[in-house]
Scaffold this active site. Structure first.
Site, PDB file in Angstrom:
ATOM      1  N   HIS A 111       0.858  -1.188   0.000  1.00  0.00           N
ATOM      2  CA  HIS A 111       0.000   0.000   0.000  1.00  0.00           C
ATOM      3  C   HIS A 111       0.893   1.237   0.000  1.00  0.00           C
ATOM      4  O   HIS A 111       1.130   1.878   1.036  1.00  0.00           O
ATOM      5  CB  HIS A 111      -0.907  -0.032   1.231  1.00  0.00           C
ATOM      6  CG  HIS A 111      -1.907   1.080   1.294  1.00  0.00           C
ATOM      7  ND1 HIS A 111      -3.164   0.978   0.760  1.00  0.00           N
ATOM      8  CD2 HIS A 111      -1.846   2.326   1.850  1.00  0.00           C
ATOM      9  CE1 HIS A 111      -3.840   2.098   0.980  1.00  0.00           C
ATOM     10  NE2 HIS A 111      -3.050   2.943   1.639  1.00  0.00           N
ATOM     11  N   GLU A 159       0.422  -1.759   4.485  1.00  0.00           N
ATOM     12  CA  GLU A 159       0.963  -0.400   4.550  1.00  0.00           C
ATOM     13  C   GLU A 159       2.271  -0.359   5.346  1.00  0.00           C
ATOM     14  O   GLU A 159       2.332  -0.811   6.486  1.00  0.00           O
ATOM     15  CB  GLU A 159      -0.050   0.543   5.208  1.00  0.00           C
ATOM     16  CG  GLU A 159       0.434   1.983   5.244  1.00  0.00           C
ATOM     17  CD  GLU A 159      -0.553   2.912   5.926  1.00  0.00           C
ATOM     18  OE1 GLU A 159      -0.692   4.059   5.471  1.00  0.00           O
ATOM     19  OE2 GLU A 159      -1.194   2.493   6.919  1.00  0.00           O
ATOM     20  N   ASP A 196      -2.320 -10.080   0.892  1.00  0.00           N
ATOM     21  CA  ASP A 196      -1.448  -9.253   0.059  1.00  0.00           C
ATOM     22  C   ASP A 196      -2.327  -8.463  -0.891  1.00  0.00           C
ATOM     23  O   ASP A 196      -2.486  -8.797  -2.071  1.00  0.00           O
ATOM     24  CB  ASP A 196      -0.456 -10.134  -0.701  1.00  0.00           C
ATOM     25  CG  ASP A 196       0.702  -9.328  -1.283  1.00  0.00           C
ATOM     26  OD1 ASP A 196       0.726  -8.094  -1.082  1.00  0.00           O
ATOM     27  OD2 ASP A 196       1.565  -9.922  -1.946  1.00  0.00           O
TER      28      ASP A 196
END
Length: 436
Positions: free
Chosen positions: A328, A385, A376
């Protein structure tokens, strides 16, 4: 920035051996230069700081930093004690890292000093102990722990006894919950500095001869951090573990790894403090543990993060053959040939089913859930993140555990600004009333 500086002050020889000392110092200086721009660092007093640059539009605007062309408003703050005290800690710790650059170090100390005064103004009068009200994101739930954390670093950076007087005052320690429990007791992170502050204060007790009038509170800190480090060990019931062996410091909530790396660093540092003071181990409840037990805990947790887990996945991007492919991260997910896009146009890369075209090497992601499961998925930031707060703890833990040097911790550099201590004598005992 504070965690990175702490790791450099303790393990500069290990960084040097790895060829990373100048690199990590460059990273710290990038951060401290940024912080110096968020307030009038040349003034003697300040009445506001910048607490945020830009509005949080992370999920609705998906473009690389290089493509940003929308307004980034500066949000000021006149009452934000937690943020200011944490900034003071960062600048103070870094001032010791850069002590050989006298001009820059002095600039950092000055900035830290006026920040800490700004943070603690009206202490106990206008502040109710809650969060910094103007901030809507990344808010600290309280500020008393930052007062102890920041004050301890200010003392190390300046040697000014007013700071140790403050952080060892029973009233401040009580406010900071230094002697209380609770579900987050011992969980060092961006919102909770208790454990780190207690270990830092214990370092003062272990390596410097203080005595009266500080000994009672320093001993209290020492006992508290010892209990905390003991609570990390497998024999403790304070924290659960996943089936794969990951300690659940945030009690099964998302993004666990940032707290695990911090704990691994603190436990390794604690073990090295024991070694430096020729202490073979520590009594945890009814059982005595050799100092290697604390280092072994740290190793198992970092090994888990690097791939020794049920999924055989490294949660550090770019390490091993199996690591997250859908991180992310805007810059990692947008191809290099894309120059400029609007916020909405960039969402196609966030929602793309293809792996990231760019590998953000070294970034540790949020981590697995309490069942060792991991999605994932670029859109699920709870798993994928990366954060600079988490990576700072990872870097600190990795250098602490590295075997690149036999020197262990640097016992003296952190105390370079503290003058030889002339302790006042305790008051004489009161005379007995009555017949001799």
């Amino acid at each position: 920035m504070t965690m990175l500086s702490w790791s450099v002050l303790e393990y500069s020889a290990k960084y040097e051996t790895a060829g990373e000392l100048n690199h990590v110092k460059d990273i710290i200086r990038w951060g401290t230069d940024y912080l110096l721009k968020t307030f009038n660092s040349s003034a003697d007093t300040i009445d506001k700081i910048v607490l945020q640059v830009g509005k949080n539009s992370s999920e609705n605007c998906w473009i690389r930093p290089e493509s940003i062309n929308y307004p980034r408003p500066v949000i000021p703050c006149s009452t934000c004690p937690a943020l200011a005290a944490e900034m003071a800690a960062a600048l103070a710790a870094a001032s010791i890292v850069f002590k050989d650059d006298h001009k820059y170090s002095k600039k950092l100390v000055h900035g830290a000093d006026i920040l800490f005064k700004f943070a603690t103004k009206g202490e106990g009068e206008r502040y109710a102990g809650g969060s910094d009200p103007p901030s809507n994101f990344y808010n600290s739930s309280g500020f008393w722990d930052e007062f102890v954390w920041g004050g301890a670093w200010m003392y190390c950076a300046t040697g000014n006894s007013s700071y140790i007087d403050l952080v060892t005052s029973p009233g401040l320690a009580k406010h900071a919950e230094a002697v209380w429990g609770g579900p987050d007791h011992g969980v060092h992170g961006w919102d909770n500095k208790h454990a780190g502050a207690q270990l830092l204060m214990s370092r003062l007790r272990m390596f410097l001869d203080f005595g009266y009038p500080y000994e009672e509170m320093l001993k209290n800190f020492h006992e508290q951090i010892s209990e905390i480090i003991c609570s990390y060990l497998p024999g403790s019931n304070n924290f659960k573990r996943t089936n794969g062996g990951l300690i659940e410091l945030n009690h099964g909530k998302p993004k666990p790894l940032q707290y695990v790396t911090n704990a691994a660093f603190l436990a390794t540092l604690y073990a090295d403090y024991l070694e430096a003071t020729l202490t073979p181990g520590w009594q945890c409840g009814a059982k005595f543990y050799p100092k290697d037990a604390f280092r072994d805990f740290a190793k198992t947790q970092i090994d888990y993060i690097l791939g020794r887990n049920l999924r055989h996945m490294s949660y550090v991007v770019g390490f091993s053959d199996h690591f997250p492919q859908y991180v992310h991260h805007k810059g990692a997910s947008i191809p290099g040939y894309i120059k400029h896009q609007s916020c909405q146009e960039g969402l196609r890369w966030k929602e793309s089913k293809k792996p990231n075209p760019n590998t953000i090497v070294g970034a540790m992601v949020g981590g697995p859930d309490k069942h060792d499961g991991f999605q994932d998925n670029r859109s699920n930031y709870n798993f994928t993140e990366p954060t600079i707060a988490g990576n700072a703890g990872l870097v600190a833990a990795l250098v602490a555990l590295s075997d690149g040097s036999k020197t262990g911790i640097d016992k003296n550099t952190m105390f370079y600004a503290i003058p030889p201590f002339s302790m006042p004598r305790p008051p004489p005992p009161r005379p007995l009333v009555g017949k001799p």
